[in-house]
Design a protein around this motif. Structure first.
Motif, PDB file in Angstrom:
ATOM      1  N   UNK A 237       0.719  -1.140   0.077  1.00  0.00           N
ATOM      2  CA  UNK A 237      -0.324  -0.413   0.206  1.00  0.00           C
ATOM      3  C   UNK A 237       1.087   1.705   0.177  1.00  0.00           C
ATOM      4  N   UNK A 238       0.426   2.505   0.147  1.00  0.00           N
ATOM      5  CA  UNK A 238       1.585   3.233  -0.644  1.00  0.00           C
ATOM      6  C   UNK A 238       0.145   4.706   0.977  1.00  0.00           C
ATOM      7  N   UNK A 239       1.041   4.723   2.519  1.00  0.00           N
ATOM      8  CA  UNK A 239       0.682   5.128   3.063  1.00  0.00           C
ATOM      9  C   UNK A 239       1.259   6.489   3.465  1.00  0.00           C
ATOM     10  N   UNK A 240       0.199   7.566   3.329  1.00  0.00           N
ATOM     11  CA  UNK A 240       0.715   8.761   3.773  1.00  0.00           C
ATOM     12  C   UNK A 240      -0.979   9.386   5.225  1.00  0.00           C
ATOM     13  N   UNK A 241       0.177  10.177   5.952  1.00  0.00           N
ATOM     14  CA  UNK A 241      -0.727  10.629   7.291  1.00  0.00           C
ATOM     15  C   UNK A 241      -1.237   9.051   7.767  1.00  0.00           C
ATOM     16  N   UNK A 242      -1.241   8.188   7.871  1.00  0.00           N
ATOM     17  CA  UNK A 242      -1.875   6.977   8.628  1.00  0.00           C
ATOM     18  C   UNK A 242      -2.988   6.790   7.500  1.00  0.00           C
ATOM     19  N   UNK A 243      -3.076   6.814   7.126  1.00  0.00           N
ATOM     20  CA  UNK A 243      -4.016   6.226   5.679  1.00  0.00           C
ATOM     21  C   UNK A 243      -3.144   5.610   4.751  1.00  0.00           C
ATOM     22  N   UNK A 244      -3.695   4.447   4.118  1.00  0.00           N
ATOM     23  CA  UNK A 244      -3.631   3.497   3.003  1.00  0.00           C
ATOM     24  C   UNK A 244      -4.397   4.514   1.746  1.00  0.00           C
ATOM     25  N   UNK A 245      -3.633   4.969   1.137  1.00  0.00           N
ATOM     26  CA  UNK A 245      -4.396   5.561  -0.553  1.00  0.00           C
ATOM     27  C   UNK A 245      -4.452   4.549  -1.850  1.00  0.00           C
ATOM     28  N   UNK A 246      -3.295   3.744  -1.850  1.00  0.00           N
ATOM     29  CA  UNK A 246      -4.243   3.057  -2.620  1.00  0.00           C
ATOM     30  C   UNK A 246      -2.983   1.413  -2.701  1.00  0.00           C
ATOM     31  N   UNK A 247      -3.617   0.286  -3.477  1.00  0.00           N
ATOM     32  CA  UNK A 247      -2.684  -0.643  -3.416  1.00  0.00           C
ATOM     33  C   UNK A 247      -1.648  -0.065  -4.506  1.00  0.00           C
ATOM     34  N   UNK A 248      -0.744  -0.661  -4.332  1.00  0.00           N
ATOM     35  CA  UNK A 248       0.433  -1.199  -5.557  1.00  0.00           C
ATOM     36  C   UNK A 248       1.123  -2.054  -6.018  1.00  0.00           C
ATOM     37  N   UNK A 249       1.819  -2.221  -7.289  1.00  0.00           N
ATOM     38  CA  UNK A 249       2.000  -3.565  -7.531  1.00  0.00           C
ATOM     39  C   UNK A 249       3.107  -3.877  -6.513  1.00  0.00           C
ATOM     40  N   UNK A 250       3.815  -5.468  -6.597  1.00  0.00           N
ATOM     41  CA  UNK A 250       5.070  -5.134  -5.920  1.00  0.00           C
ATOM     42  C   UNK A 250       6.549  -4.639  -5.875  1.00  0.00           C
ATOM     43  N   UNK A 251       6.633  -4.490  -7.499  1.00  0.00           N
ATOM     44  CA  UNK A 251       7.786  -4.046  -8.316  1.00  0.00           C
ATOM     45  C   UNK A 251       7.929  -3.151  -7.942  1.00  0.00           C
ATOM     46  N   UNK A 252       6.627  -1.992  -8.083  1.00  0.00           N
ATOM     47  CA  UNK A 252       6.562  -0.345  -7.372  1.00  0.00           C
ATOM     48  C   UNK A 252       6.912   0.177  -6.487  1.00  0.00           C
ATOM     49  N   UNK A 253       6.377  -0.638  -5.343  1.00  0.00           N
ATOM     50  CA  UNK A 253       6.607  -0.882  -3.798  1.00  0.00           C
ATOM     51  C   UNK A 253       8.110  -0.724  -3.757  1.00  0.00           C
ATOM     52  N   UNK A 254       8.854  -2.066  -4.280  1.00  0.00           N
ATOM     53  CA  UNK A 254      10.241  -2.201  -4.595  1.00  0.00           C
ATOM     54  C   UNK A 254      10.752  -1.331  -4.930  1.00  0.00           C
ATOM     55  N   UNK A 255      10.555  -0.719  -6.395  1.00  0.00           N
ATOM     56  CA  UNK A 255      11.064   0.788  -6.797  1.00  0.00           C
ATOM     57  C   UNK A 255      10.884   2.124  -5.808  1.00  0.00           C
ATOM     58  N   UNK A 256       9.764   1.895  -5.721  1.00  0.00           N
ATOM     59  CA  UNK A 256       9.831   3.372  -4.448  1.00  0.00           C
ATOM     60  C   UNK A 256      10.578   3.329  -3.312  1.00  0.00           C
ATOM     61  N   UNK A 257      11.101   2.219  -2.805  1.00  0.00           N
ATOM     62  CA  UNK A 257      11.603   2.191  -1.050  1.00  0.00           C
ATOM     63  C   UNK A 257      13.340   2.323  -1.478  1.00  0.00           C
ATOM     64  N   UNK A 258      13.425   1.682  -3.349  1.00  0.00           N
ATOM     65  CA  UNK A 258      14.804   1.412  -3.461  1.00  0.00           C
ATOM     66  C   UNK A 258      15.166   2.971  -4.164  1.00  0.00           C
ATOM     67  N   UNK A 259      14.775   3.778  -4.532  1.00  0.00           N
ATOM     68  CA  UNK A 259      14.433   5.127  -4.294  1.00  0.00           C
ATOM     69  C   UNK A 259      14.803   6.198  -3.231  1.00  0.00           C
ATOM     70  N   UNK A 260      13.776   5.697  -2.010  1.00  0.00           N
ATOM     71  CA  UNK A 260      14.116   6.116  -0.631  1.00  0.00           C
ATOM     72  C   UNK A 260      15.019   6.120   0.159  1.00  0.00           C
ATOM     73  N   UNK A 261      15.477   5.101   0.032  1.00  0.00           N
ATOM     74  CA  UNK A 261      16.891   4.855   0.282  1.00  0.00           C
ATOM     75  C   UNK A 261      18.083   4.941  -0.281  1.00  0.00           C
ATOM     76  N   UNK A 262      18.302   5.296  -1.381  1.00  0.00           N
ATOM     77  CA  UNK A 262      19.173   6.182  -2.691  1.00  0.00           C
ATOM     78  C   UNK A 262      18.975   7.653  -1.690  1.00  0.00           C
ATOM     79  N   UNK A 263      18.204   8.523  -1.942  1.00  0.00           N
ATOM     80  CA  UNK A 263      18.179   9.120  -1.197  1.00  0.00           C
ATOM     81  C   UNK A 263      17.971   9.421   0.167  1.00  0.00           C
ATOM     82  N   UNK A 264      17.875   8.774   1.066  1.00  0.00           N
ATOM     83  CA  UNK A 264      18.753   8.410   2.657  1.00  0.00           C
ATOM     84  C   UNK A 264      19.955   9.249   2.230  1.00  0.00           C
ATOM     85  N   UNK A 265      20.467   8.078   1.828  1.00  0.00           N
ATOM     86  CA  UNK A 265      21.733   7.352   1.924  1.00  0.00           C
ATOM     87  C   UNK A 265      22.532   9.010   1.360  1.00  0.00           C
ATOM     88  N   UNK A 266      22.098   9.708   0.511  1.00  0.00           N
ATOM     89  CA  UNK A 266      23.058  11.541  -0.663  1.00  0.00           C
ATOM     90  C   UNK A 266      22.604  11.974   0.626  1.00  0.00           C
TER      91      UNK A 266
END
Length: 83
Positions: free
Chosen positions: A46-75
């Motif tokens: 799920x994509x979650x914002x402010x305690x609410x699930x907004x929509x379901x995500x495809x697992x590949x889309x979720x993993x890519x989003x998490x990868x990009x967030x990790x990359x931004x956090x590292x930078x």
């Protein structure tokens, strides 16, 4: 700044709530699923914002989003991250 984050449903709770894991971390959040068009199931991403699930995500889309967030956090921090 506010971010919507991908989280995997770990457990369904009473009252349109779900316990979700953020990435591969030990971080869990309880989120409301009342805004979803169809019911959530254990294993859904799920994509979650402010305690609410907004929509379901495809697992590949979720993993890519998490990868990009990790990359931004590292930078930003200049150190390895842990999402």
């Amino acid at each position: 700044m506010c971010l919507a984050i991908p989280a995997e449903v770990n457990e369904l709770l009473d009252g349109d709530m779900a316990k979700c894991r953020v990435g591969k971390s030990d971080t869990f959040v309880n989120v409301s699923t009342m805004l979803l068009e169809e019911p959530a199931a254990v294993g859904d991403f799920l994509i979650v914002h402010a305690g609410f699930a907004l929509r379901k995500l495809d697992p590949a889309e979720a993993q890519e989003s998490l990868r990009l967030l990790r990359q931004m956090a590292n930078i930003e921090e200049g150190t390895p991250g842990g999402f």
